[in-house]
Motif scaffolding. Structure first.
Motif, short mmCIF file in Angstrom:
data_model
loop_
_atom_site.label_atom_id
_atom_site.label_comp_id
_atom_site.label_asym_id
_atom_site.label_seq_id
_atom_site.Cartn_x
_atom_site.Cartn_y
_atom_site.Cartn_z
N TYR A 101 2.77 -2.77 -4.82
CA TYR A 101 2.39 -1.47 -4.08
C TYR A 101 3.20 -1.77 -2.84
O TYR A 101 3.12 -2.76 -2.06
CB TYR A 101 0.85 -1.56 -3.76
CG TYR A 101 0.58 -0.72 -2.80
CD1 TYR A 101 0.51 0.64 -2.83
CD2 TYR A 101 0.42 -0.79 -1.37
CE1 TYR A 101 0.15 1.66 -1.95
CE2 TYR A 101 0.31 0.04 -0.40
CZ TYR A 101 0.07 1.33 -0.74
OH TYR A 101 -0.14 2.50 0.20
N SER A 102 3.91 -0.77 -2.43
CA SER A 102 4.86 -0.64 -1.05
C SER A 102 4.29 0.15 0.16
O SER A 102 3.87 1.08 -0.13
CB SER A 102 6.16 -0.08 -1.63
OG SER A 102 7.04 0.28 -0.57
N SER A 103 3.95 -0.63 1.05
CA SER A 103 3.29 -0.12 2.10
C SER A 103 4.03 1.26 2.68
O SER A 103 5.29 0.96 2.91
CB SER A 103 3.25 -1.02 3.16
OG SER A 103 2.46 -1.85 3.00
N VAL A 104 3.15 2.36 2.89
CA VAL A 104 3.77 3.49 3.33
C VAL A 104 3.41 3.62 4.86
O VAL A 104 3.80 4.79 5.54
CB VAL A 104 3.22 4.76 2.45
CG1 VAL A 104 3.92 4.71 1.32
CG2 VAL A 104 1.78 4.80 2.60
N PRO A 237 -7.59 5.42 17.50
CA PRO A 237 -8.08 6.70 17.07
C PRO A 237 -8.13 6.70 15.53
O PRO A 237 -8.96 7.46 14.89
CB PRO A 237 -7.00 7.80 17.61
CG PRO A 237 -5.86 7.09 18.27
CD PRO A 237 -6.49 5.60 18.28
N MET A 238 -7.45 5.78 14.78
CA MET A 238 -7.43 5.81 13.42
C MET A 238 -8.53 4.92 12.93
O MET A 238 -8.73 4.76 11.61
CB MET A 238 -6.06 5.26 12.99
CG MET A 238 -4.74 6.01 13.31
SD MET A 238 -4.94 7.69 12.94
CE MET A 238 -4.67 7.57 11.20
N ALA A 240 -12.54 4.79 13.51
CA ALA A 240 -13.82 5.39 14.50
C ALA A 240 -14.61 4.29 14.82
O ALA A 240 -15.46 4.43 15.74
CB ALA A 240 -14.55 6.41 13.54
N GLY A 329 -5.58 3.84 -10.83
CA GLY A 329 -4.44 3.73 -11.48
C GLY A 329 -3.82 5.14 -11.82
O GLY A 329 -3.13 5.70 -12.38
N ILE A 330 -4.20 6.09 -10.80
CA ILE A 330 -3.83 7.47 -10.61
C ILE A 330 -2.80 7.55 -9.50
O ILE A 330 -1.69 8.18 -9.76
CB ILE A 330 -5.03 8.30 -10.27
CG1 ILE A 330 -6.16 8.40 -11.27
CG2 ILE A 330 -4.59 9.81 -10.25
CD1 ILE A 330 -5.83 9.06 -12.77
N ARG A 331 -3.32 7.09 -8.37
CA ARG A 331 -2.21 7.60 -7.07
C ARG A 331 -1.59 6.32 -6.90
O ARG A 331 -0.32 6.55 -6.23
CB ARG A 331 -3.05 7.68 -6.02
CG ARG A 331 -4.01 9.01 -6.10
CD ARG A 331 -5.10 9.10 -5.19
NE ARG A 331 -6.13 8.35 -5.54
CZ ARG A 331 -7.16 7.65 -4.94
NH1 ARG A 331 -7.10 8.28 -3.66
NH2 ARG A 331 -7.76 6.70 -5.16
N TYR A 332 -1.66 5.11 -7.14
CA TYR A 332 -1.13 3.92 -6.65
C TYR A 332 -1.60 2.82 -7.52
O TYR A 332 -2.70 2.69 -8.00
CB TYR A 332 -0.96 3.68 -5.35
CG TYR A 332 -2.18 3.89 -4.53
CD1 TYR A 332 -3.27 2.91 -4.82
CD2 TYR A 332 -2.56 4.78 -3.94
CE1 TYR A 332 -4.61 2.95 -4.19
CE2 TYR A 332 -3.68 4.95 -3.05
CZ TYR A 332 -4.75 4.29 -3.20
OH TYR A 332 -5.83 4.15 -2.44
N GLY A 333 -0.84 1.71 -7.66
CA GLY A 333 -1.35 0.58 -8.34
C GLY A 333 -0.92 0.41 -9.89
O GLY A 333 -0.42 1.21 -10.42
N ARG A 335 -1.19 1.00 -13.79
CA ARG A 335 -1.68 2.05 -14.75
C ARG A 335 -1.59 1.52 -16.06
O ARG A 335 -0.45 0.98 -16.79
CB ARG A 335 -1.00 3.39 -14.62
CG ARG A 335 -1.18 4.34 -15.77
CD ARG A 335 -0.58 5.78 -15.59
NE ARG A 335 -1.30 6.34 -14.46
CZ ARG A 335 -0.96 7.60 -14.29
NH1 ARG A 335 -0.14 8.45 -15.12
NH2 ARG A 335 -1.50 8.51 -13.18
N ASN B 79 4.26 5.35 -4.48
CA ASN B 79 3.63 4.57 -5.23
C ASN B 79 3.00 5.11 -6.60
O ASN B 79 2.45 4.24 -7.20
CB ASN B 79 2.76 3.61 -4.58
CG ASN B 79 3.34 2.51 -3.70
OD1 ASN B 79 3.88 1.76 -3.97
ND2 ASN B 79 3.32 3.00 -2.15
N PHE B 88 0.65 14.38 -8.63
CA PHE B 88 0.36 13.08 -9.34
C PHE B 88 0.08 13.34 -10.96
O PHE B 88 -0.72 14.25 -11.03
CB PHE B 88 -1.16 12.09 -8.94
CG PHE B 88 -0.88 11.64 -7.50
CD1 PHE B 88 -0.21 10.34 -7.60
CD2 PHE B 88 -1.50 12.23 -6.52
CE1 PHE B 88 -0.14 9.88 -6.00
CE2 PHE B 88 -1.63 11.76 -5.08
CZ PHE B 88 -0.81 10.73 -4.97
#
Lengths: 493, 95
Positions: A101-104, A237-238, A240, A329-333, A335, B79, B88
């Motif tokens: 995983y590469s930080s965005v 602010p990111m 709460a 396993g869908i958006r990152y990481g 699968r 990613n 996706f």
């Protein structure tokens, strides 16, 4: 020219760069040389960020060359636990599920350190997703304690603790959900602080238990701890739950002494059976030092804190099971290959990606939240949390600071507890109640048992980091211990 | 409260963990060891005690409802294990 980072403090580095004694690039190169020399033995890092370090150092050197004022952490080599996002690095949480995983985006606390001139040397090993007290639950192998390479550095922020202890970084950040900064701090002889819940933004740290997690620093001295806290705290602010509460200049107020300060030794927790009597004696010696400096010492009981461990092992895993649902396993990481349908993809990606302790905690948390068990477990644990908060409120009517050991034992052998989860969980018996109550606490080195460091655990009122820093600084100055591990002193770089 | 093998399998499904049989057997033993410790709080009489959900002294934090910059699509997808046409990609969903 390389310098011995195990003896240089953050303040000395910044002043030395400003005075032209050395450059930020010298400091970055010294840190990288030390990492090259020691990392094979210690394994504190998942990733060494030489390029980012040299770039950041060059920017500081440009500032210095232009005669600009230097920010508070200018040129200071720092390391971050590998659950904190930083663009240009991977953020693996020491898990196979996030291995690539590469930080965005950047974690706010990390960003604040870098904006203050710090030089990032690497991302530190940890227990997978911060589940553990020894850094043995890393998918990439354990970290070794610089005081004795056969022993654990504690956890879950064991890589951050070991990096500072061995002088591979001058400062490091960790995260603390039930003791994951303070316990490794104690086991490696470093100063390790968990701020009040809400003091430091959690944005960009991979969530374990959102109502308990807090980011905090590791350092060799209390002054550097205070300096770092001032840099990373504040409303964001990111997040709460971060709080807009002014923080004093801790490095100034810490010098005010402890004359008349009321220090309460927590009698019932000190008496716990699992506490090594020599650790207890070391803690009491430290209390005597504070008394000698004019503190008024008394005793207090926190009876509900006996139930902190069971309450934590419901609330922590419950929140974790929910937070870790995002790894699908869908958006990152990771699968799984060749999945038949989405359900198959979830089931296999997660089972393949998570290590044994993560699976244990997800299972425990899911069970505690499942229909028919919610009231008996989660509901009951939340009520215990209320009782623990009341215990602390009552104790803080009579005392300004409460004292226990940070960990019931010194660093244990690698492999000694890894097959016995319950025995491992007891490592955090002194630190867990602090997270449940949301108060700040710091671990300060207070001596050695069998040549291994012991930590003094100081707990304070919500948002009263200033009193903790004052107590810790007074003790550190009076005790004047040499907490350089043999490994670091023997090394010529 | 002891956890049965059937319950372990049910919880694993809820948690979307496709466990092997030997993992199920191991977890049943480990979870029961942990539950023995946890069950100590069942003995407490907590009638009338309010639950605590968080230790922060704040409630209902809001911000103005305005659009703010967010992650560009390319970064959000960076990613992704599989992607297609800026989205996706997943295997078939449902029967």
């Amino acid at each position: 020219m390389t310098h011995d980072l195990s003896t240089l403090t953050a303040g000395r580095i910044r002043d030395g760069i400003a005075a032209g004694d050395f450059t930020a690039t010298d400091m970055a190169e010294s840190a990288l040389a030390r990492i090259a020399a020691l990392e094979g033995d210690v394994h504190a890092f998942n990733e060494v960020t030489a390029g980012l370090a040299l770039d950041a150092a060059a920017r500081v050197d440009d500032l210095a060359a232009a005669g600009e004022p230097l920010p508070p952490l200018a040129g200071v080599p720092v390391a971050f636990k590998d659950n904190m996002n930083l663009r240009g690095t991977n953020t693996s949480c020491s898990s196979l599920i996030l291995e690539s995983y590469s930080s965005v985006y950047d974690c706010t606390a990390v960003r604040r350190m870098l904006d203050a001139g710090a030089v990032p040397v690497g991302k530190c090993n940890m227990d997978e997703f911060a589940f553990g007290s020894s850094t043995e639950n890393s998918a990439f192998g354990p970290t070794h304690n610089p005081w004795d390479l056969d022993r654990v550095p504690g956890g879950s922020s064991g890589g951050s603790a070991a990096a500072v202890s061995a002088g591979m970084a001058v400062l490091a950040l960790g995260s603390d959900t039930g003791g994951s900064i303070r316990q490794p701090g104690a086991l490696t002889g470093t100063v390790a602080m968990k701020p009040t819940y809400g003091r430091v933004s959690r944005y960009g740290v991979v969530a374990f238990a959102s109502s308990l997690d807090q980011i905090g620093p590791f350092s060799k001295t209390v002054e550097e701890c205070a300096l770092t806290l001032n840099v990373i705290c504040g409303k964001d602010p990111m997040d709460a739950t971060s709080v807009d509460m002014p923080m004093q200049d801790l490095a100034a107020t810490m010098r005010d002494g402890v004359e008349g300060l009321r220090v309460g030794v927590v009698r019932d927790l000190m008496a716990l059976e699992g506490c090594d009597p020599r650790v207890r004696a070391c803690t009491m010696d430290a209390v005597e030092v504070l008394a000698g400096l004019g503190a008024e010492v008394g005793e207090v009981d926190l009876p509900s804190c006996m139930y902190g461990m069971p309450a934590y092992y419901i609330i922590g895993p419950a929140e974790a099971s929910s937070n870790l649902a995002r790894f699908d396993g869908i958006r990152y990481g990771h699968r799984a290959e060749g999945a038949e349908d989405v359900m198959d993809l979830y089931l296999r990606s997660r089972a393949e990606g998570f290590g044994p302790e993560s699976i244990r905690r997800i299972m425990l948390g899911t069970y505690a939240l499942s229909a028919g068990y919610y009231d008996a477990y989660y509901g009951q644990a939340q009520k215990v949390r209320t009782l623990i908060i009341r215990d602390f409120e009552k104790a803080f009517c009579d005392y300004d600071v409460l004292v226990t050991p940070t960990s019931p034992t010194v660093a244990f052998k690698i492999g000694e507890k890894s097959s016995d989860p319950v025995s491992m969980y007891l490592s955090d018996v002194y630190t867990i109640p602090v997270n449940l109550a949301g108060i700040p606490a710091v671990s300060v080195p207070c001596g050695l048992v069998d040549g291994l460091p012991v930590g003094l655990h100081l707990m304070g009122r919500h948002f009263d980091e200033a009193t903790l820093m004052r107590t810790a600084y007074s003790y550190e100055k009076a005790a004047a211990l040499d907490m350089r591990p043999p490994l670091a002193s023997a090394l010529g770089v | 409260m002891a956890i049965s093998e059937e319950q372990v399998r049910h919880v694993a499904t809820l948690a979307r963990l496709g466990l092997r049989d030997e993992q199920v057997a191991e977890l049943q033993v480990e979870l029961n060891d942990i539950l023995v410790q946890i069950d100590r709080i069942q003995a407490l009489d907590l009638t009338g005690v309010e639950p605590t959900t968080h230790a922060a002294a704040i409630t209902n934090v809001t911000r103005p409802d305005v659009v703010r910059p967010c992650l560009p699509r390319s970064e959000a997808l960076r990613n992704a294990p599989e992607q297609q046409d800026g989205a996706f990609l997943i295997p078939k969903f449902g029967g």
